[in-house]
Design a protein around this motif. Structure first.
Motif, PDB file in Angstrom:
ATOM      1  N   THR A   1      20.160  40.576 104.986  1.00  0.00           N
ATOM      2  CA  THR A   1      19.659  39.950 106.333  1.00  0.00           C
ATOM      3  C   THR A   1      18.298  39.927 106.752  1.00  0.00           C
ATOM      4  OG1 THR A   1      21.625  41.352 107.104  1.00  0.00           O
ATOM      5  CG2 THR A   1      19.976  41.125 108.735  1.00  0.00           C
ATOM      6  N   ALA A   2      17.421  40.698 106.115  1.00  0.00           N
ATOM      7  CA  ALA A   2      16.100  40.383 106.301  1.00  0.00           C
ATOM      8  C   ALA A   2      15.369  39.139 105.773  1.00  0.00           C
ATOM      9  CB  ALA A   2      15.076  41.567 105.609  1.00  0.00           C
TER      10      ALA A   2
ATOM     11  N   LEU B   1      10.562  47.388 102.479  1.00  0.00           N
ATOM     12  CA  LEU B   1      11.835  47.559 102.836  1.00  0.00           C
ATOM     13  C   LEU B   1      12.627  48.627 102.348  1.00  0.00           C
ATOM     14  CD1 LEU B   1      13.366  43.988 102.842  1.00  0.00           C
ATOM     15  CD2 LEU B   1      11.988  44.878 104.431  1.00  0.00           C
ATOM     16  N   GLY B   2      12.947  49.792 103.166  1.00  0.00           N
ATOM     17  CA  GLY B   2      13.743  51.016 102.838  1.00  0.00           C
ATOM     18  C   GLY B   2      14.610  51.378 103.312  1.00  0.00           C
ATOM     19  N   GLY B   3      15.437  52.324 103.108  1.00  0.00           N
ATOM     20  CA  GLY B   3      16.683  52.737 103.778  1.00  0.00           C
ATOM     21  C   GLY B   3      16.148  53.887 104.989  1.00  0.00           C
TER      22      GLY B   3
ATOM     23  N   ALA C   1       1.163  52.356 105.902  1.00  0.00           N
ATOM     24  CA  ALA C   1       0.658  51.124 106.390  1.00  0.00           C
ATOM     25  C   ALA C   1       1.486  50.017 106.900  1.00  0.00           C
ATOM     26  CB  ALA C   1      -0.510  50.679 105.202  1.00  0.00           C
ATOM     27  N   ALA C   2       2.620  49.893 105.827  1.00  0.00           N
ATOM     28  CA  ALA C   2       3.706  49.039 106.431  1.00  0.00           C
ATOM     29  C   ALA C   2       4.280  49.624 107.523  1.00  0.00           C
ATOM     30  CB  ALA C   2       4.752  48.776 105.171  1.00  0.00           C
ATOM     31  N   LYS C   3       4.600  50.654 107.924  1.00  0.00           N
ATOM     32  CA  LYS C   3       5.346  51.251 109.141  1.00  0.00           C
ATOM     33  C   LYS C   3       4.306  50.728 110.171  1.00  0.00           C
ATOM     34  CE  LYS C   3       7.664  55.110 106.639  1.00  0.00           C
ATOM     35  NZ  LYS C   3       7.608  56.767 106.825  1.00  0.00           N
TER      36      LYS C   3
ATOM     37  N   GLU D   1      12.804  47.798 110.203  1.00  0.00           N
ATOM     38  CA  GLU D   1      13.031  48.276 111.617  1.00  0.00           C
ATOM     39  C   GLU D   1      11.974  47.066 112.316  1.00  0.00           C
ATOM     40  OE1 GLU D   1      13.923  52.038 109.488  1.00  0.00           O
ATOM     41  OE2 GLU D   1      12.434  50.272 109.264  1.00  0.00           O
ATOM     42  N   GLY D   2      10.918  46.763 111.716  1.00  0.00           N
ATOM     43  CA  GLY D   2      10.037  45.851 112.334  1.00  0.00           C
ATOM     44  C   GLY D   2      10.535  44.457 112.787  1.00  0.00           C
TER      45      GLY D   2
END
Length: 321
Positions: free
Chosen positions: A197-198, A215-217, A281-283, A290-291
């Motif tokens: 989806t991303a 990308l993580g769960g 950093a990604a968060k 989520e972003g």
């Protein structure tokens, strides 16, 4: 208003585990999809993913630039999913994930096409793992050739055709004891459908050009917790025996030649020494699922839908093994 049917997307590695999910996601959004694979005669199963004529398969090998150039002719978007977990013959990490990525990126630049490149969390030029080094080299080559490329780094992916959860469930069916390597190593298993989806969102233009997403769960789990969850879903009670990394690496010298679920390489052991999770950093930058506005699915929610077949009596009866 222009339709997505006016947009042609070439997906390198479209017949693989992630690839088939990406092709389905693109077809649902009405893109025309050109699937570039080494063995197109084995990719016929992708045809039902879309409408008649929506999916077209062509031959391409990243080790042969001419075949890559032919596969990107007259298109608008390129997605490179090609990667390998183990080396074999000419299919080395460097040839596929570094030089191969560079070949695709240069072809994208020449064609003036949008590029989405799939790497992996843990890609690191200084890593002792050859896999992680090659992934980092591929990212560097992509950025150099196409600065606007979007790069996705998924954590370990799970789904019906994965070589992760299915592997441990298969081992549990034949062995009363499971070796545990890197039991405290942290991972963030991500559902392959969410990653697809991303990628489709990036094709839609919803991702930031030139950005690297991780990308993580929804959960960070240790390797022990993941295997325990798989055993619980498969309704198998098995002893977990921890193996020190040194001993695991020694065993891998022999198991790298084993077939199927028994296969284990020294490089895979090296990868298990480091956590595989989304960075802070990604968060903070919003470069995550989520972003992108995607609420990731958990292992607990998805895995029972396909791991039931490893239970003692299949999906019809829960029975302790």
């Amino acid at each position: 208003m222009a339709s997505n049917l006016d947009t042609l997307v070439t997906v390198f590695g479209g017949s693989g585990f992630l690839g088939r999910n990406v092709v389905r996601a693109l077809c649902r959004r009405d893109y025309r999809v050109r699937v570039a694979v080494r063995r197109p005669e084995l990719a016929g199963f992708l045809q039902p993913s879309g409408k008649v004529g929506q999916v077209h398969t062509v031959q391409a090998n990243l080790r042969y630039p001419a075949s890559v150039e032919a596969a990107v002719r007259d298109l608008h978007v390129i997605i490179n999913l090609v990667g390998i977990l183990t080396e074999g013959g000419a299919q080395s990490f460097d040839a596929v994930q570094a030089k191969g990525a560079e070949t695709v990126a240069k072809a994208a630049a020449a064609a003036g096409a949008q590029l989405v490149h799939i790497s992996a969390i843990g890609a690191d030029a200084e890593s002792p793992s050859r896999y992680a080094k090659a992934k980092a080299a591929g990212e560097a080559a992509v950025t150099a050739a196409v600065p606007s490329a979007t790069i996705f780094r998924p954590s370990v992916m799970f789904g019906p055709e994965d070589q992760f959860t299915n592997r441990f469930a298969a081992l549990a069916r034949i062995s009363p004891v499971l070796p545990l390597i890197g039991g405290e190593t942290k991972m963030q298993p991500v559902y392959v459908g969410d990653v697809a989806t991303a990628i489709a969102d990036a094709v839609d233009g919803k991702a930031k050009p030139g950005a690297t997403y991780e990308l993580g769960g929804p959960e960070v789990l240790t390797m022990r917790e993941i295997i325990e969850a798989i055993l619980a879903i498969a309704d198998r009670k098995r002893a977990l025996v921890s193996l020190p990394f040194g001993l695991a690496r020694l065993k891998a010298q022999f198991l790298q030649f084993a077939p199927g679920a028994l296969k284990l390489t020294p490089d895979q052991v090296t990868l298990l020494e480091r956590d595989n999770i989304v960075s802070e950093a990604a968060k903070a930058a919003g470069l995550t699922l989520e972003g992108l506005g995607i609420a990731p699915d958990s292992l607990e929610a998805i895995a029972p839908q396909y791991l039931w077949r490893f239970r003692a009596a299949g999906q019809f009866q829960r029975k302790s093994a």
